[in-house]
Design a protein around this motif. Structure first.
Motif, mmCIF file in Angstrom:
data_model
loop_
_atom_site.group_PDB
_atom_site.id
_atom_site.type_symbol
_atom_site.label_atom_id
_atom_site.label_comp_id
_atom_site.label_asym_id
_atom_site.label_seq_id
_atom_site.Cartn_x
_atom_site.Cartn_y
_atom_site.Cartn_z
ATOM 1 N N TRP A 135 0.838 -1.205 0.000
ATOM 2 C CA TRP A 135 0.000 0.000 0.000
ATOM 3 C C TRP A 135 0.872 1.254 0.000
ATOM 4 C CZ3 TRP A 135 -4.233 -1.425 -1.785
ATOM 5 C CH2 TRP A 135 -4.927 -2.535 -1.315
ATOM 6 N N LEU A 136 2.023 1.182 0.683
ATOM 7 C CA LEU A 136 2.957 2.307 0.646
ATOM 8 C C LEU A 136 3.452 2.553 -0.771
ATOM 9 C CD1 LEU A 136 4.885 4.417 1.898
ATOM 10 C CD2 LEU A 136 6.511 2.556 2.259
ATOM 11 N N ALA A 137 3.806 1.466 -1.469
ATOM 12 C CA ALA A 137 4.281 1.602 -2.844
ATOM 13 C C ALA A 137 3.198 2.227 -3.730
ATOM 14 C CB ALA A 137 4.695 0.240 -3.393
ATOM 15 N N LEU A 138 1.951 1.828 -3.488
ATOM 16 C CA LEU A 138 0.844 2.401 -4.269
ATOM 17 C C LEU A 138 0.694 3.888 -3.963
ATOM 18 C CD1 LEU A 138 -1.403 1.605 -6.254
ATOM 19 C CD2 LEU A 138 -2.909 1.262 -4.295
ATOM 20 N N ALA A 139 0.830 4.272 -2.688
ATOM 21 C CA ALA A 139 0.732 5.684 -2.321
ATOM 22 C C ALA A 139 1.862 6.495 -2.944
ATOM 23 C CB ALA A 139 0.764 5.829 -0.795
ATOM 24 N N ILE A 140 3.071 5.940 -2.961
ATOM 25 C CA ILE A 140 4.193 6.635 -3.599
ATOM 26 C C ILE A 140 3.919 6.824 -5.081
ATOM 27 C CG2 ILE A 140 6.633 6.414 -4.243
ATOM 28 C CD1 ILE A 140 7.089 5.057 -1.534
ATOM 29 N N GLY A 141 3.314 5.797 -5.706
ATOM 30 C CA GLY A 141 2.935 5.933 -7.112
ATOM 31 C C GLY A 141 1.948 7.065 -7.334
ATOM 32 N N GLY A 142 0.996 7.219 -6.398
ATOM 33 C CA GLY A 142 0.051 8.330 -6.500
ATOM 34 C C GLY A 142 0.739 9.670 -6.381
ATOM 35 N N LEU A 143 1.720 9.779 -5.482
ATOM 36 C CA LEU A 143 2.467 11.030 -5.334
ATOM 37 C C LEU A 143 3.278 11.334 -6.592
ATOM 38 C CD1 LEU A 143 3.769 10.756 -1.653
ATOM 39 C CD2 LEU A 143 1.995 12.290 -2.526
ATOM 40 N N VAL A 144 3.852 10.303 -7.189
ATOM 41 C CA VAL A 144 4.624 10.502 -8.426
ATOM 42 C C VAL A 144 3.738 11.070 -9.524
ATOM 43 C CG1 VAL A 144 5.856 9.298 -10.277
ATOM 44 C CG2 VAL A 144 6.379 8.772 -7.887
ATOM 45 N N SER A 253 -11.230 7.405 4.170
ATOM 46 C CA SER A 253 -10.308 7.342 3.033
ATOM 47 C C SER A 253 -10.861 8.051 1.798
ATOM 48 C CB SER A 253 -10.002 5.883 2.685
ATOM 49 O OG SER A 253 -9.331 5.239 3.734
ATOM 50 N N ALA A 254 -12.170 8.186 1.732
ATOM 51 C CA ALA A 254 -12.779 8.858 0.586
ATOM 52 C C ALA A 254 -12.675 10.375 0.679
ATOM 53 C CB ALA A 254 -14.248 8.456 0.463
ATOM 54 N N GLY A 255 -12.074 10.887 1.763
ATOM 55 C CA GLY A 255 -11.982 12.334 1.963
ATOM 56 C C GLY A 255 -11.381 13.098 0.795
ATOM 57 N N PRO A 256 -10.240 12.657 0.232
ATOM 58 C CA PRO A 256 -9.664 13.398 -0.903
ATOM 59 C C PRO A 256 -10.596 13.477 -2.113
ATOM 60 C CG PRO A 256 -8.021 11.962 0.054
ATOM 61 C CD PRO A 256 -9.323 11.608 0.714
ATOM 62 N N ALA A 257 -11.307 12.381 -2.396
ATOM 63 C CA ALA A 257 -12.244 12.409 -3.523
ATOM 64 C C ALA A 257 -13.386 13.376 -3.232
ATOM 65 C CB ALA A 257 -12.782 11.005 -3.789
ATOM 66 N N THR A 258 -13.873 13.364 -1.988
ATOM 67 C CA THR A 258 -14.919 14.310 -1.595
ATOM 68 C C THR A 258 -14.424 15.740 -1.721
ATOM 69 O OG1 THR A 258 -15.758 12.674 -0.016
ATOM 70 C CG2 THR A 258 -16.522 14.931 0.242
ATOM 71 N N ALA A 259 -13.186 15.978 -1.280
ATOM 72 C CA ALA A 259 -12.609 17.327 -1.377
ATOM 73 C C ALA A 259 -12.486 17.771 -2.824
ATOM 74 C CB ALA A 259 -11.240 17.350 -0.700
ATOM 75 N N ALA A 260 -12.065 16.860 -3.705
ATOM 76 C CA ALA A 260 -11.916 17.217 -5.122
ATOM 77 C C ALA A 260 -13.260 17.575 -5.746
ATOM 78 C CB ALA A 260 -11.263 16.059 -5.879
ATOM 79 N N LEU A 261 -14.299 16.813 -5.416
ATOM 80 C CA LEU A 261 -15.625 17.098 -5.965
ATOM 81 C C LEU A 261 -16.164 18.423 -5.434
ATOM 82 C CD1 LEU A 261 -17.224 13.535 -5.759
ATOM 83 C CD2 LEU A 261 -16.608 14.786 -7.840
ATOM 84 N N ALA A 278 -4.289 10.110 -9.742
ATOM 85 C CA ALA A 278 -3.455 10.135 -8.541
ATOM 86 C C ALA A 278 -4.322 10.102 -7.286
ATOM 87 C CB ALA A 278 -2.578 11.382 -8.547
ATOM 88 N N ILE A 279 -5.408 10.874 -7.277
ATOM 89 C CA ILE A 279 -6.309 10.869 -6.119
ATOM 90 C C ILE A 279 -6.918 9.488 -5.925
ATOM 91 C CG2 ILE A 279 -8.522 11.759 -5.273
ATOM 92 C CD1 ILE A 279 -7.740 14.468 -6.473
ATOM 93 N N ALA A 280 -7.334 8.845 -7.025
ATOM 94 C CA ALA A 280 -7.915 7.504 -6.932
ATOM 95 C C ALA A 280 -6.899 6.504 -6.378
ATOM 96 C CB ALA A 280 -8.403 7.049 -8.313
ATOM 97 N N VAL A 281 -5.649 6.623 -6.804
ATOM 98 C CA VAL A 281 -4.604 5.713 -6.325
ATOM 99 C C VAL A 281 -4.364 5.921 -4.832
ATOM 100 C CG1 VAL A 281 -2.123 5.224 -6.466
ATOM 101 C CG2 VAL A 281 -3.473 5.414 -8.555
ATOM 102 N N LEU A 282 -4.283 7.181 -4.391
ATOM 103 C CA LEU A 282 -4.039 7.467 -2.976
ATOM 104 C C LEU A 282 -5.230 7.047 -2.109
ATOM 105 C CD1 LEU A 282 -2.273 10.898 -3.427
ATOM 106 C CD2 LEU A 282 -1.263 8.894 -2.331
ATOM 107 N N VAL A 283 -6.437 7.248 -2.595
ATOM 108 C CA VAL A 283 -7.627 6.806 -1.864
ATOM 109 C C VAL A 283 -7.623 5.286 -1.729
ATOM 110 C CG1 VAL A 283 -10.136 6.565 -2.037
ATOM 111 C CG2 VAL A 283 -9.089 8.798 -2.376
#
Length: 306
Positions: A135-144, A253-261, A278-283
């Motif tokens: 999950w950390l690797a996936l989060a790093i991918g979202g940041l990239v 965990s859905a907070g970033p998607a809610t914030a974007a909308l 990126a938001i979907a990956v981090l969520v």
């Protein structure tokens, strides 16, 4: 008279209703927090981000002190306990300050997506299972995906990204210090912590000069404090006792998607395809981490009521 067979069926309705209501309260709290963030960003036309953070923290502290009245329970905790609450509040103030500064430069959905890396880092400090590092690797991918690579459309401001990462680090500290501060009880810790947060936000706000405060600005700042602090605090405190912490973490965990909308609807912040990805990956990374961790760890994924 109800038969023994009918009694379980009669009780099934309330038993199912309570978790659904609690889930709805968490969702509404998320909407409230992010709608408050959008309104706060709207204040940037009149006030500097640091001044908005100072007003919000100050008003929220007054509201929470009036609501909780921690001095009535003063005999229940020591000076050391108050010290932990103060450190917890300083982390809270730093998180608020850096997030508002990030909001000035990048979309609130992107800032919230980056900030969610803070709880993920805390989880990794408490586990050594390979899937958690996945999950950390996936989060790093979202940041990239969010990095402002040359030639990319909708590139985010690098300073804004750095500020959001700073807020994520403060969120991690908030969680770790919150374990100690919670010994005085969650309501007392948040009330005392919010007062300590003002020691960070108010001097930073005053450093930008005395704001010109009129009635509409004060009313909007008070609305932001209620939507982003007092209201979600009450809703989440009520819901926490009805739901497993895994479920709380999953919904949060859905907070970033809610914030974007909400950023798109309220502020017109249109994101590019790579940013939405990126938001979907981090969520996904946050949700997977919340579902996969043990209950004592997943409880750390509670959203900061700031």
């Amino acid at each position: 008279m109800t038969s023994p067979q009918a009694a379980p069926l009669a009780n099934a309705g309330p038993a199912l209703h309570a978790p659904l209501l609690a889930s709805a309260q968490i969702v509404f709290a998320q909407v409230s927090i992010n709608f408050g963030a959008a309104l706060a960003k709207g204040l940037f036309v009149s006030l500097a981000p640091e001044q908005v953070a100072a007003l919000r923290s100050g008003i929220a502290a007054l509201l929470l002190l009036a609501l909780v009245r921690p001095w009535r329970r003063r005999a229940a905790f020591s000076r050391r306990d108050i010290g932990w609450c103060a450190l917890y509040g300083l982390a809270l103030g730093g998180m608020n300050l850096m997030m508002y500064a990030a909001f000035e430069r990048i979309a609130i959905g992107i800032a919230c997506a980056i900030e969610i890396c803070g709880p993920l880092a805390v989880v990794l400090l408490t586990t050594r299972r390979p899937r958690d590092f996945a999950w950390l690797a996936l989060a790093i991918g979202g940041l990239v995906l969010l990095m402002p690579w040359p030639g990319r459309a909708h590139a985010s401001d690098p300073v804004g990204i750095a500020l959001a990462l700073g807020a994520a680090a403060c969120w991690a500290l908030y969680i770790m210090l919150g374990r100690r501060a919670a010994r005085v009880g969650a309501p007392n810790a948040v009330a005392i912590g919010m007062v300590a947060a003002c020691l960070v936000t108010v001097p930073a706000g005053l450093a930008r000069g005395l704001p010109a405060l009129d009635a509409p600005v004060l009313a909007l700042a008070a609305t932001v404090a209620v939507l982003s602090s007092a209201l979600p605090y009450v809703l989440e405190m009520r819901a926490m006792g009805q739901l497993p912490s895994r479920v709380v973490g999953l919904i949060s965990s859905a907070g970033p998607a809610t914030a974007a909308l909400i950023g798109f609807v309220v502020l017109g912040e249109a994101l590019g395809p790579w940013q939405w990805l990126a938001i979907a990956v981090l969520v996904t990374a946050s949700a997977g981490c919340s579902l996969g961790t043990a209950p004592p760890v997943s409880k750390l994924r509670e959203e900061p009521l700031t």
